[in-house]
Each structure stands twice: as C-alpha cells, then as structure tokens.
Design a protein around this motif. Structure first.
Motif, PDB file in Angstrom:
ATOM      1  N   ALA A  65       0.820  -1.216   0.000  1.00 22.06           N
ATOM      2  CA  ALA A  65       0.000   0.000   0.000  1.00 22.06           C
ATOM      3  C   ALA A  65       0.853   1.264   0.000  1.00 22.06           C
ATOM      4  CB  ALA A  65      -0.946  -0.007   1.201  1.00 22.06           C
ATOM      5  N   LEU A  66       1.862   1.344   0.875  1.00 25.55           N
ATOM      6  CA  LEU A  66       2.680   2.552   0.940  1.00 25.55           C
ATOM      7  C   LEU A  66       3.383   2.808  -0.377  1.00 25.55           C
ATOM      8  CD1 LEU A  66       4.327   2.441   4.491  1.00 25.55           C
ATOM      9  CD2 LEU A  66       2.333   3.733   3.729  1.00 25.55           C
ATOM     10  N   SER A  67       3.883   1.751  -1.004  1.00 22.34           N
ATOM     11  CA  SER A  67       4.552   1.900  -2.294  1.00 22.34           C
ATOM     12  C   SER A  67       3.581   2.388  -3.365  1.00 22.34           C
ATOM     13  CB  SER A  67       5.169   0.564  -2.721  1.00 22.34           C
ATOM     14  OG  SER A  67       5.828   0.683  -3.961  1.00 22.34           O
ATOM     15  N   ASP A  68       2.365   1.865  -3.355  1.00 28.53           N
ATOM     16  CA  ASP A  68       1.353   2.302  -4.315  1.00 28.53           C
ATOM     17  C   ASP A  68       1.024   3.779  -4.123  1.00 28.53           C
ATOM     18  OD1 ASP A  68       1.152  -0.157  -5.519  1.00 28.53           O
ATOM     19  OD2 ASP A  68      -0.678  -0.759  -4.470  1.00 28.53           O
ATOM     20  N   TYR A  69       0.895   4.206  -2.880  1.00 22.67           N
ATOM     21  CA  TYR A  69       0.581   5.616  -2.621  1.00 22.67           C
ATOM     22  C   TYR A  69       1.754   6.511  -3.019  1.00 22.67           C
ATOM     23  CZ  TYR A  69      -3.941   4.839  -0.489  1.00 22.67           C
ATOM     24  OH  TYR A  69      -5.271   4.512  -0.296  1.00 22.67           O
ATOM     25  N   ALA A  70       2.975   6.031  -2.823  1.00 22.17           N
ATOM     26  CA  ALA A  70       4.140   6.810  -3.254  1.00 22.17           C
ATOM     27  C   ALA A  70       4.109   7.003  -4.775  1.00 22.17           C
ATOM     28  CB  ALA A  70       5.428   6.109  -2.834  1.00 22.17           C
ATOM     29  N   SER A  71       3.862   5.921  -5.506  1.00 20.08           N
ATOM     30  CA  SER A  71       3.792   6.024  -6.965  1.00 20.08           C
ATOM     31  C   SER A  71       2.614   6.879  -7.403  1.00 20.08           C
ATOM     32  CB  SER A  71       3.670   4.622  -7.576  1.00 20.08           C
ATOM     33  OG  SER A  71       4.801   3.836  -7.285  1.00 20.08           O
ATOM     34  N   GLY A  72       1.470   6.683  -6.752  1.00 17.13           N
ATOM     35  CA  GLY A  72       0.288   7.439  -7.125  1.00 17.13           C
ATOM     36  C   GLY A  72       0.473   8.929  -6.921  1.00 17.13           C
ATOM     37  N   ILE A  73       1.036   9.311  -5.790  1.00 16.54           N
ATOM     38  CA  ILE A  73       1.280  10.733  -5.531  1.00 16.54           C
ATOM     39  C   ILE A  73       2.228  11.296  -6.579  1.00 16.54           C
ATOM     40  CG2 ILE A  73       2.378  12.345  -3.926  1.00 16.54           C
ATOM     41  CD1 ILE A  73       1.281  10.517  -1.658  1.00 16.54           C
ATOM     42  N   TYR A  74       3.279  10.542  -6.897  1.00 17.54           N
ATOM     43  CA  TYR A  74       4.231  11.027  -7.903  1.00 17.54           C
ATOM     44  C   TYR A  74       3.553  11.224  -9.258  1.00 17.54           C
ATOM     45  CZ  TYR A  74       8.208  11.606 -10.914  1.00 17.54           C
ATOM     46  OH  TYR A  74       9.083  12.122 -11.834  1.00 17.54           O
ATOM     47  N   PHE A  75       2.828  10.227  -9.733  1.00 21.78           N
ATOM     48  CA  PHE A  75       2.254  10.297 -11.069  1.00 21.78           C
ATOM     49  C   PHE A  75       1.093  11.283 -11.170  1.00 21.78           C
ATOM     50  CE2 PHE A  75       3.835   5.738 -11.518  1.00 21.78           C
ATOM     51  CZ  PHE A  75       4.934   6.115 -12.266  1.00 21.78           C
ATOM     52  N   ILE A  76       0.288  11.400 -10.134  1.00 23.03           N
ATOM     53  CA  ILE A  76      -0.978  12.129 -10.233  1.00 23.03           C
ATOM     54  C   ILE A  76      -0.859  13.602  -9.857  1.00 23.03           C
ATOM     55  CG2 ILE A  76      -3.337  12.266  -9.307  1.00 23.03           C
ATOM     56  CD1 ILE A  76      -3.165   9.201  -8.870  1.00 23.03           C
ATOM     57  N   HIS A  77       0.044  13.966  -8.969  1.00 21.33           N
ATOM     58  CA  HIS A  77       0.004  15.309  -8.382  1.00 21.33           C
ATOM     59  C   HIS A  77       0.103  16.437  -9.390  1.00 21.33           C
ATOM     60  CE1 HIS A  77       4.433  15.157  -8.757  1.00 21.33           C
ATOM     61  NE2 HIS A  77       4.373  16.472  -8.691  1.00 21.33           N
ATOM     62  N   VAL A  78       0.817  16.208 -10.487  1.00 19.30           N
ATOM     63  CA  VAL A  78       0.993  17.280 -11.467  1.00 19.30           C
ATOM     64  C   VAL A  78      -0.333  17.678 -12.110  1.00 19.30           C
ATOM     65  CG1 VAL A  78       1.902  17.699 -13.801  1.00 19.30           C
ATOM     66  CG2 VAL A  78       3.438  17.039 -11.956  1.00 19.30           C
ATOM     67  N   ALA A  79      -1.262  16.739 -12.229  1.00 23.45           N
ATOM     68  CA  ALA A  79      -2.576  17.097 -12.774  1.00 23.45           C
ATOM     69  C   ALA A  79      -3.236  18.167 -11.912  1.00 23.45           C
ATOM     70  CB  ALA A  79      -3.460  15.855 -12.860  1.00 23.45           C
ATOM     71  N   PHE A  80      -3.170  17.996 -10.590  1.00 15.64           N
ATOM     72  CA  PHE A  80      -3.743  18.999  -9.687  1.00 15.64           C
ATOM     73  C   PHE A  80      -2.942  20.301  -9.739  1.00 15.64           C
ATOM     74  CE2 PHE A  80      -5.380  15.024  -7.967  1.00 15.64           C
ATOM     75  CZ  PHE A  80      -6.704  15.356  -7.739  1.00 15.64           C
ATOM     76  N   CYS A  81      -1.612  20.180  -9.757  1.00 14.98           N
ATOM     77  CA  CYS A  81      -0.783  21.389  -9.829  1.00 14.98           C
ATOM     78  C   CYS A  81      -1.089  22.182 -11.098  1.00 14.98           C
ATOM     79  CB  CYS A  81       0.697  21.019  -9.794  1.00 14.98           C
ATOM     80  SG  CYS A  81       1.284  20.387  -8.206  1.00 14.98           S
ATOM     81  N   ALA A  82      -1.130  21.494 -12.237  1.00 16.08           N
ATOM     82  CA  ALA A  82      -1.361  22.185 -13.505  1.00 16.08           C
ATOM     83  C   ALA A  82      -2.710  22.897 -13.514  1.00 16.08           C
ATOM     84  CB  ALA A  82      -1.274  21.188 -14.657  1.00 16.08           C
ATOM     85  N   LEU A  83      -3.745  22.217 -13.076  1.00 13.58           N
ATOM     86  CA  LEU A  83      -5.084  22.806 -13.097  1.00 13.58           C
ATOM     87  C   LEU A  83      -5.211  23.950 -12.089  1.00 13.58           C
ATOM     88  CD1 LEU A  83      -7.213  19.556 -13.437  1.00 13.58           C
ATOM     89  CD2 LEU A  83      -6.795  21.278 -15.207  1.00 13.58           C
ATOM     90  N   LEU A  84      -4.638  23.774 -10.915  1.00 15.40           N
ATOM     91  CA  LEU A  84      -4.748  24.808  -9.884  1.00 15.40           C
ATOM     92  C   LEU A  84      -3.919  26.039 -10.237  1.00 15.40           C
ATOM     93  CD1 LEU A  84      -4.692  22.517  -6.733  1.00 15.40           C
ATOM     94  CD2 LEU A  84      -6.628  23.852  -7.568  1.00 15.40           C
ATOM     95  N   PHE A  85      -2.737  25.849 -10.790  1.00 14.51           N
ATOM     96  CA  PHE A  85      -1.942  26.988 -11.229  1.00 14.51           C
ATOM     97  C   PHE A  85      -2.630  27.733 -12.385  1.00 14.51           C
ATOM     98  CE2 PHE A  85       1.994  24.947  -9.379  1.00 14.51           C
ATOM     99  CZ  PHE A  85       2.252  25.973  -8.476  1.00 14.51           C
ATOM    100  N   ARG A  86      -3.302  26.961 -13.240  1.00 17.99           N
ATOM    101  CA  ARG A  86      -3.902  27.541 -14.443  1.00 17.99           C
ATOM    102  C   ARG A  86      -5.205  28.262 -14.153  1.00 17.99           C
ATOM    103  NH1 ARG A  86      -4.391  23.350 -19.293  1.00 17.99           N
ATOM    104  NH2 ARG A  86      -2.197  23.148 -18.683  1.00 17.99           N
TER     105      ARG A  86
END
Length: 317
Positions: free
Chosen positions: A262-283
């Motif tokens: 589980a911890l490894s999955d969350y580490a990968s998920g945070i890495y792969f997904i976070h930029v979508a939120f960053c891009a939309l929120l910055f934009r």
C-alpha cells in the motif's frame, strides 16, 4: 520483493520522497523566501528523483538476473505511454501551439514530471544492453555519466558553457536527461544490488554518511545559488552522489517488513498524479503554493485510493 517481504523502511522512504517531489512543483515553503526555497525545493527535495532512480536500478538487477531485463524495459515503456496518454488533455494545447520538432521532443521525453519515466526507460535499456560488462567498466560508465552531469551543471552556472536551447530545454534539460542523471543513479542502484553493498556496510556508518550527505546537499544548494553567475536547475549536485545512495542503502538495511504494498502504491500514485492537480490549480486559480501543495497531495491520495479499489494498481502504479 513479495508482498510478505517488503521493507517497511524502503516504502516509508519512497512515500516521503513522493511528498518531496510534490514540493518541487508546488513548494509550500515558497512564501518564506528564497533561502527556504533553496533549502527545500532546490535542496532537500532534490533527493527524491535520484533515490527513486537508485531503487529502479536495484530492482532492474533482479530482473536481469532472471533474464527479464528487456521485460522490465517494456513494462516501464508501457507505463510511460499510458501516463502520457492520461495527461494528453493537459498538454494537448501545447502540441497544437508548437511545431513538429517541439512536439516530438515532448512525446519522446515526457510532459512535465513524466520526463522521469522516459529517462528511466532509456537508461534501463542501456543498462540491460551493457549488463554483461565487467564491474570496472560499469563503474567507469557510472562515474563518467555522473561527472558529466556535474560538469554541465557547474559549467552552466559559471557561464562556461551555454547548451543549445533549441535542443536542451524542457523536457530535456542539459543536466537533467537520461544520460547524465537517470543513467548514473540507476546504474549505481544496479551495482549496489549486484555487489550486495547493503550487506557489506555497517548501519552506523550509513547513518553518518546519510546525515553528512543531506547537510552537504543543503550547503551546496545555498552555495550554488550564492556564487553562480547564472541560474541553473539543482537536479545534478555533487552532494547527491553521497546522500542519495547512503539513504537508499540505509533503508535497505533497516529492519522491519510490511505485508502489503500500500505505501509503495501511494508513493507512486502521488508522484504520477500530483501534477494534474498542480497544472489545473496553477492555471485556473490564484491559490498560494501551500494550498496548492495540500490540494495536490490530498487529491493524489484520494485518486490512488480509487485506483487501488478498482484493482488498477498493477497497471497504473
């Protein structure tokens, strides 16, 4: 590593690094000023990518020993293609506005943080191709590629070299590319596994090396910014060559196991997904970086939970 034999320290470290990577793109300490940025986003947080690459190389060795090296490369390439497809709605406007050359570079080397996956695929392919070389030859490849990255970083910082901006711009920076960043750290992880380095080093010495290495990373980040004639990304720093392997091997030696990934999955998920939120929120918002960081982490955790519940973790993470 089977689910019953996962290292707790390794997975906790990976999760911590994922939080740091989010901090590179949406630094919550930015309002505190330039020094805070140099110590965090341009300093401590820069440990994330090298240590992830070290673990990639470490597990690549197991695949090579099982004659599955090219299968590892294929899986990584499929993961890259899948995430590039998922992010297509975000970078499609860039493709429409740019010319063929820029679009080809984006597709080959990745959108935003996905440069990491593209570089990992290329570095892994090269390591598999030369995996039968002698240990001495591989160490020379590691040293030359690492020193090449350092040379380019400091050459740019002190205005000794000026890489062609048409070629070396995002997502392919001159000092952050498959050859000069991904290859040395992945190859170091590969050799750490091949030579059983974790079994040969004492825990106390590793702890001291890790503390010293992290301190040197912080110091180098401050000094590089203080004395450089031109700004340069802090992806390649000399101190990372000590701090990243020391922390990685320390985690490998630390006692304790987990019965779930589980911890490894969350580490990968945070890495792969976070930029979508960053891009939309910055934009689309005027939120400050601390709030964007919080939303990016929370949103990534929630979507990762959904991915795991849907049984898609093996495919996406």
């Amino acid at each position: 590593m089977s689910s019953a034999m996962r290292s707790r320290a390794v997975d906790v470290l990976k999760l911590s690094l994922a939080f740091m990577v989010v901090g590179i793109h949406a630094n919550p300490f930015a309002p505190l000023g330039r020094t805070a940025i140099l110590l965090t986003g341009d300093g401590l947080f820069r440990l994330g990518v090298p240590i992830f690459l070290l673990f990639n190389g470490y597990f690549l060795h197991a695949a090579v020993m099982q004659r599955r090296g090219w299968g590892y490369v294929k899986h990584a390439a499929q993961l890259y293609a899948l995430w590039m497809l998922l992010y297509l709605p975000l970078y499609w406007p860039l493709l429409v506005a740019r010319g063929p050359w820029q679009n080809l570079r984006t597709l080959l080397f990745g959108y935003w943080h996905l440069w990491y996956l593209a570089g990992m695929v290329m570095a892994a392919a090269l390591i598999v191709a030369i995996s039968r070389w002698s240990g001495r030859a591989l160490v020379w490849v590691l040293a030359l590629s690492f020193l090449g990255g350092i040379g380019v970083t400091y050459g740019m910082a002190f205005d000794l070299i000026a890489p062609n901006k048409r070629i070396f711009s995002d997502p392919l920076l001159a000092n952050r590319n498959p050859l000069l960043l991904c290859l040395p750290f992945m190859l170091a992880g590969f050799l750490i596994a091949r030579d059983n380095v974790a079994d040969r080093l004492r825990l106390g010495w590793l702890q001291a090396a890790a503390v010293l290495g992290v301190a040197l990373v912080l110091a180098e980040s401050l000094l590089l910014a203080r004395f450089a004639l031109k700004g340069v990304a802090h992806d390649s720093m000399i101190a990372l060559g000590l701090a990243a392997p020391a922390l990685m091997v320390l985690a490998l030696k630390w006692p304790g196991t987990l019965a779930t990934r589980a911890l490894s999955d969350y580490a990968s998920g945070i890495y792969f997904i976070h930029v979508a939120f960053c891009a939309l929120l910055f934009r689309f918002t005027d939120f400050g970086r601390p709030l964007i960081y919080a939303y990016a982490v929370a949103g990534s955790v929630l979507l990762t939970w959904g991915i795991r519940r849907a049984g898609l973790a093996r495919r996406l993470l």
